[in-house]
Design an enzyme around this catalytic site. Structure first.
Site, PDB file in Angstrom:
ATOM      1  N   LYS A   1       1.952  -1.466   1.182  1.00 27.42           N
ATOM      2  CA  LYS A   1       0.882  -0.712   1.845  1.00 27.42           C
ATOM      3  C   LYS A   1       0.608   0.616   1.149  1.00 27.42           C
ATOM      4  O   LYS A   1      -0.543   1.043   1.058  1.00 27.42           O
ATOM      5  CB  LYS A   1       1.237  -0.466   3.314  1.00 27.42           C
ATOM      6  CG  LYS A   1       1.060  -1.713   4.148  1.00 27.42           C
ATOM      7  CD  LYS A   1       1.223  -1.407   5.602  1.00 27.42           C
ATOM      8  CE  LYS A   1       1.215  -2.701   6.399  1.00 27.42           C
ATOM      9  NZ  LYS A   1       1.682  -2.485   7.755  1.00 27.42           N
TER      10      LYS A   1
ATOM     11  N   LYS B   1       0.280 -13.758   3.375  1.00 27.87           N
ATOM     12  CA  LYS B   1       0.418 -13.871   4.834  1.00 27.87           C
ATOM     13  C   LYS B   1      -0.944 -13.703   5.503  1.00 27.87           C
ATOM     14  O   LYS B   1      -1.772 -12.929   5.037  1.00 27.87           O
ATOM     15  CB  LYS B   1       1.375 -12.769   5.287  1.00 27.87           C
ATOM     16  CG  LYS B   1       1.834 -12.861   6.716  1.00 27.87           C
ATOM     17  CD  LYS B   1       2.614 -11.614   7.101  1.00 27.87           C
ATOM     18  CE  LYS B   1       1.684 -10.443   7.341  1.00 27.87           C
ATOM     19  NZ  LYS B   1       2.339  -9.276   7.966  1.00 27.87           N
TER      20      LYS B   1
ATOM     21  N   LYS C   1      -3.473  -9.358  10.257  1.00 27.02           N
ATOM     22  CA  LYS C   1      -4.615  -8.847  11.021  1.00 27.02           C
ATOM     23  C   LYS C   1      -5.202  -7.578  10.421  1.00 27.02           C
ATOM     24  O   LYS C   1      -6.342  -7.253  10.651  1.00 27.02           O
ATOM     25  CB  LYS C   1      -4.232  -8.611  12.477  1.00 27.02           C
ATOM     26  CG  LYS C   1      -3.267  -7.450  12.698  1.00 27.02           C
ATOM     27  CD  LYS C   1      -3.072  -7.165  14.165  1.00 27.02           C
ATOM     28  CE  LYS C   1      -1.614  -7.178  14.567  1.00 27.02           C
ATOM     29  NZ  LYS C   1      -0.748  -6.283  13.801  1.00 27.02           N
TER      30      LYS C   1
HETATM   31  P1  TYM Z   1       2.626  -6.983  13.671  1.00 24.21           P
HETATM   32  O1  TYM Z   1       1.767  -6.303  14.659  1.00 24.21           O
HETATM   33  O2  TYM Z   1       2.183  -6.990  12.247  1.00 24.21           O
HETATM   34  O3  TYM Z   1       2.848  -8.472  14.097  1.00 24.21           O
HETATM   35  C1  TYM Z   1       3.264  -8.805  15.395  1.00 24.21           C
HETATM   36  C2  TYM Z   1       4.165 -10.019  15.332  1.00 24.21           C
HETATM   37  O4  TYM Z   1       3.470 -11.104  14.724  1.00 24.21           O
HETATM   38  C3  TYM Z   1       4.239 -11.613  13.628  1.00 24.21           C
HETATM   39  N1  TYM Z   1       3.314 -12.043  12.570  1.00 24.21           N
HETATM   40  C4  TYM Z   1       3.335 -13.250  12.001  1.00 24.21           C
HETATM   41  N2  TYM Z   1       4.126 -14.315  12.195  1.00 24.21           N
HETATM   42  C5  TYM Z   1       3.871 -15.423  11.444  1.00 24.21           C
HETATM   43  N3  TYM Z   1       2.886 -15.487  10.537  1.00 24.21           N
HETATM   44  C6  TYM Z   1       2.069 -14.446  10.297  1.00 24.21           C
HETATM   45  N4  TYM Z   1       1.088 -14.537   9.420  1.00 24.21           N
HETATM   46  C7  TYM Z   1       2.284 -13.251  11.052  1.00 24.21           C
HETATM   47  N5  TYM Z   1       1.669 -12.056  11.086  1.00 24.21           N
HETATM   48  C8  TYM Z   1       2.329 -11.322  12.010  1.00 24.21           C
HETATM   49  C9  TYM Z   1       5.082 -10.430  13.161  1.00 24.21           C
HETATM   50  O5  TYM Z   1       6.228 -10.875  12.457  1.00 24.21           O
HETATM   51  C10 TYM Z   1       5.412  -9.764  14.477  1.00 24.21           C
HETATM   52  O6  TYM Z   1       6.506 -10.394  15.091  1.00 24.21           O
HETATM   53  N6  TYM Z   1       6.304  -3.767  12.780  1.00 24.21           N
HETATM   54  C11 TYM Z   1       5.799  -4.752  13.716  1.00 24.21           C
HETATM   55  C12 TYM Z   1       5.545  -4.220  15.106  1.00 24.21           C
HETATM   56  C13 TYM Z   1       6.708  -3.575  15.756  1.00 24.21           C
HETATM   57  C14 TYM Z   1       7.821  -4.248  16.327  1.00 24.21           C
HETATM   58  C15 TYM Z   1       8.640  -3.220  16.876  1.00 24.21           C
HETATM   59  C16 TYM Z   1       8.182  -5.584  16.414  1.00 24.21           C
HETATM   60  C17 TYM Z   1       6.891  -2.232  15.946  1.00 24.21           C
HETATM   61  N7  TYM Z   1       8.035  -2.035  16.625  1.00 24.21           N
HETATM   62  C18 TYM Z   1       9.838  -3.528  17.498  1.00 24.21           C
HETATM   63  C19 TYM Z   1       9.385  -5.885  17.056  1.00 24.21           C
HETATM   64  C20 TYM Z   1      10.190  -4.868  17.579  1.00 24.21           C
HETATM   65  C21 TYM Z   1       4.487  -5.274  13.187  1.00 24.21           C
HETATM   66  O7  TYM Z   1       3.829  -4.636  12.397  1.00 24.21           O
HETATM   67  O8  TYM Z   1       4.106  -6.422  13.770  1.00 24.21           O
END
Ligand code: TYM
Length: 334
Positions: free
Chosen positions: A112, A197, A200
């Protein structure tokens, strides 16, 4: 009882990747078997160039979608991260335990930061400290398990390391969490670029299926998915990433096993058609429930208010204990 914590970042419209990789299990499994806490992690959305009104809009939409996928406030806690001060409080303490090197090594930071620099923008300090805030999200709740997609593995690993280090230095304070991943579709790939991947935060593209896409839009995106050279349907991540991605999506949506499903198809066309219909059927109830909930914003607000109160009650004792353990005087509260 097992404590589960997970979160979703409002940096874009939620995708099929978010749903299959993480959210679906929260609703179908976790909330029924564990003391589960789910959070719209809005502070994390401020780590890259952002439009305040858009973040607010996406946060509301993400919270509504958490309820639309079937999270029941009677079975779990749903709230917005910035409504609970304990996350930021603990994050600072953990910054005093983490090292500069371990956050700079994070692959998501490197990617990023490079992207921001390519766009001519500057890299926010919060992008570097982001995984520490994520560790605080998890550790504040004493979570045993963190159900996430495959891309979050290194971040949960860091949360584990910080918990162990803090406990060793300052006395036992934190539960050491572990990540859990779905058996299939732990990493859903972009339909137009199956080596990347489905994310979003990426630019809007025909390779990303959004949870709120209309059925015809979903069909078009899946049918136009990039497939591989060769004609037979084979499950092989390296040699056939496009077809393998479709097989994973189909398996996750229809309950099958991707390798066995491969044997059931003789053409890419038939695989795409069935995958599209399976995705449409999985998303249909989510879209319908989301529409219903949008008609009653007061209900969603009430859930978030109550959720934040409950979350504060869970996080505060642990964060207070961390404050004391690290050497700060306890605050006298009125
Ligand atoms: P985020 O918002 O990018 O994604 C949320 C969840 O969706 C999963 N995910 C995917 N799984 C499979 N294939 C994909 N293409 C895909 N894109 C996203 C992510 O693995 C995630 O589980 N850093 C985290 C948010 C966060 C968080 C936390 C998660 C902040 N604090 C504490 C767990 C615990 C994030 O950016 O997720």
């Amino acid at each position: 009882m097992t404590r589960v914590f997970s979160g979703i970042k409002p940096t874009g419209h939620l995708t099929l990747g978010n749903y299959l990789g993480a959210m679906r299990r929260w609703a179908a499994v976790d909330q029924h078997r564990a003391d589960s806490v789910f959070c719209v992690v809005d502070l994390h959305a401020l780590t890259v160039d952002h439009d305040p009104a858009r973040v607010r809009r996406l946060s509301r939409q993400a919270a509504t979608l958490l309820l639309a996928i079937g999270l029941d406030p009677k079975s779990c806690t749903v709230f917005v991260q910035s409504h609970v001060d304990e996350h930021a409080r603990l994050s600072y303490l953990l910054e005093c335990v983490a090292t500069d090197g371990e956050t700079r090594r994070m692959i998501q930071y490197r990617e990023k930061a490079a992207r921001e620099q390519r766009r001519g923008g500057s890299v926010r300090l919060s992008l570097l400290t982001y995984p520490v805030l994520m560790a605080a999200d998890i550790l504040a709740y004493g979570a045993d398990e963190v159900p996430v997609g495959d891309d979050q593995r290194p971040h949960v690993e860091l949360a584990r390391d910080l918990a162990v280090r803090f406990n060793q230095r300052y006395g036992h304070t934190f539960v050491v969490p572990r990540a859990t991943h779905p058996a299939v579709a732990a990493r859903v790939m972009n339909l137009q670029d199956p080596m990347s991947k489905m994310g979003k935060s990426d630019d809007v593209g025909p390779g990303i299926v959004y949870l709120l896409d209309e059925p015809d839009v979903v069909r078009k995106k899946v049918v136009r998915a990039v497939t591989d050279s060769g004609r037979d349907v084979v499950y092989d991540r390296e040699a056939r990433p496009g077809v393998t991605n479709l097989l994973e999506i189909l398996a996750a949506c229809s309950g099958g096993d991707p390798k066995s499903l491969a044997g059931a198809y003789e053409s890419y066309g038939a695989l795409k058609k069935d995958t599209a219909e399976a995705v449409v059927e999985v998303l249909r109830p989510v879209r319908e429930k989301h529409k219903e909930l949008c008609a009653d914003p007061g209900y969603v607000e009430g859930v978030l208010r109550e959720g934040a109160e409950r979350a504060r009650g869970m996080a505060r004792p642990t964060v207070d204990a961390a404050h004391q353990a690290i050497g700060l005087l306890p605050a006298v509260r009125a």
